[in-house]
Design a protein around this motif. Structure first.
Motif, mmCIF file in Angstrom:
data_model
loop_
_atom_site.group_PDB
_atom_site.id
_atom_site.type_symbol
_atom_site.label_atom_id
_atom_site.label_comp_id
_atom_site.label_asym_id
_atom_site.label_seq_id
_atom_site.Cartn_x
_atom_site.Cartn_y
_atom_site.Cartn_z
ATOM 1 N N VAL A 46 0.877 -1.170 0.000
ATOM 2 C CA VAL A 46 0.000 0.000 0.000
ATOM 3 C C VAL A 46 0.914 1.219 0.000
ATOM 4 O O VAL A 46 1.650 1.430 0.965
ATOM 5 N N THR A 47 0.885 1.962 -1.098
ATOM 6 C CA THR A 47 1.742 3.143 -1.216
ATOM 7 C C THR A 47 0.896 4.385 -1.014
ATOM 8 O O THR A 47 -0.104 4.588 -1.710
ATOM 9 N N PHE A 48 1.283 5.189 -0.050
ATOM 10 C CA PHE A 48 0.593 6.451 0.227
ATOM 11 C C PHE A 48 1.403 7.573 -0.389
ATOM 12 O O PHE A 48 2.617 7.632 -0.222
ATOM 13 N N THR A 49 0.713 8.457 -1.089
ATOM 14 C CA THR A 49 1.390 9.600 -1.691
ATOM 15 C C THR A 49 0.544 10.848 -1.452
ATOM 16 O O THR A 49 -0.689 10.801 -1.563
ATOM 17 N N SER A 50 1.214 11.918 -1.074
ATOM 18 C CA SER A 50 0.494 13.155 -0.763
ATOM 19 C C SER A 50 1.466 14.319 -0.705
ATOM 20 O O SER A 50 2.615 14.147 -0.258
ATOM 21 N N PRO A 51 1.010 15.503 -1.097
ATOM 22 C CA PRO A 51 1.845 16.695 -0.892
ATOM 23 C C PRO A 51 2.090 16.951 0.594
ATOM 24 O O PRO A 51 3.011 17.679 0.948
ATOM 25 N N ALA A 52 1.280 16.334 1.454
ATOM 26 C CA ALA A 52 1.432 16.533 2.903
ATOM 27 C C ALA A 52 2.586 15.716 3.489
ATOM 28 O O ALA A 52 2.898 15.856 4.668
ATOM 29 N N LYS A 80 7.874 12.357 1.357
ATOM 30 C CA LYS A 80 8.070 11.350 0.310
ATOM 31 C C LYS A 80 6.988 10.293 0.429
ATOM 32 O O LYS A 80 6.323 10.178 1.473
ATOM 33 N N ASP A 81 6.831 9.496 -0.628
ATOM 34 C CA ASP A 81 5.835 8.426 -0.608
ATOM 35 C C ASP A 81 6.203 7.405 0.467
ATOM 36 O O ASP A 81 7.381 7.196 0.766
ATOM 37 N N VAL A 82 5.196 6.763 1.018
ATOM 38 C CA VAL A 82 5.396 5.726 2.033
ATOM 39 C C VAL A 82 4.718 4.454 1.541
ATOM 40 O O VAL A 82 3.526 4.469 1.214
ATOM 41 N N THR A 83 5.489 3.363 1.474
ATOM 42 C CA THR A 83 4.923 2.069 1.092
ATOM 43 C C THR A 83 4.958 1.142 2.305
ATOM 44 O O THR A 83 5.999 0.991 2.945
ATOM 45 N N VAL A 84 3.812 0.564 2.614
ATOM 46 C CA VAL A 84 3.715 -0.361 3.742
ATOM 47 C C VAL A 84 3.143 -1.688 3.228
ATOM 48 O O VAL A 84 2.592 -1.756 2.136
ATOM 49 N N TYR A 85 3.286 -2.718 4.044
ATOM 50 C CA TYR A 85 2.814 -4.046 3.651
ATOM 51 C C TYR A 85 1.601 -4.393 4.477
ATOM 52 O O TYR A 85 1.636 -4.309 5.701
ATOM 53 N N ALA A 86 0.533 -4.747 3.788
ATOM 54 C CA ALA A 86 -0.672 -5.209 4.477
ATOM 55 C C ALA A 86 -0.666 -6.733 4.412
ATOM 56 O O ALA A 86 -0.387 -7.321 3.369
#
Ligand code: FES
Length: 115
Positions: free
Chosen positions: A4-10, A13-19
């Motif tokens: 699950v990759t989260f991307t946001s101007p907030a 950098k992008d964050v990828t986690v494992y579900a």
């Protein structure tokens, strides 16, 4: 396992986690666990503050299309999905472009979440 990759101007950098496969947590729960700053208020599919753009990164049919009635209503009122996209999700299992993070159940498929 699903990425699950989260991307946001907030975020810097992008964050990828494992579900974990078989896990039935919401996208918001996964985000909170990993301190991803998705905005939320009610956590009950009513306010629409957690709406995110979700893209499935797979050639296979998407697994998590099911929209709750609350999710359909809130996303429609927020202008995030059209009645045609709701019908496409219900009839053809086509994923709508936006989901509520507090209602979307993470499945065993790689996704990108923009917020
Ligand atoms: Fe209110 Fe998700 S936090 S709809």
């Amino acid at each position: 396992m699903a990425d699950v990759t989260f991307t946001s101007p907030a975020m810097p950098k992008d964050v990828t986690v494992y579900a974990v496969a078989g896990d039935t947590r919401t996208l918001l729960s996964v985000a909170k666990e990993h301190k991803v700053p998705i905005h939320f208020e009610c956590e009950n599919g009513e306010c629409g503050s957690c709406a995110c753009e979700v893209s499935v990164l797979s050639d296979k049919a998407p697994l998590a299309v099911h929209l709750t009635e609350k999710e359909k209503t809130v996303l429609r009122l927020a202008g995030k999905i059209t009645p045609d996209q709701v019908r496409a999700a219900e009839v053809s299992d086509l994923p709508p472009p936006y989901r509520l993070a507090c209602q979307f159940i993470v499945r065993d498929e790689d996704i990108v979440v923009k917020f």
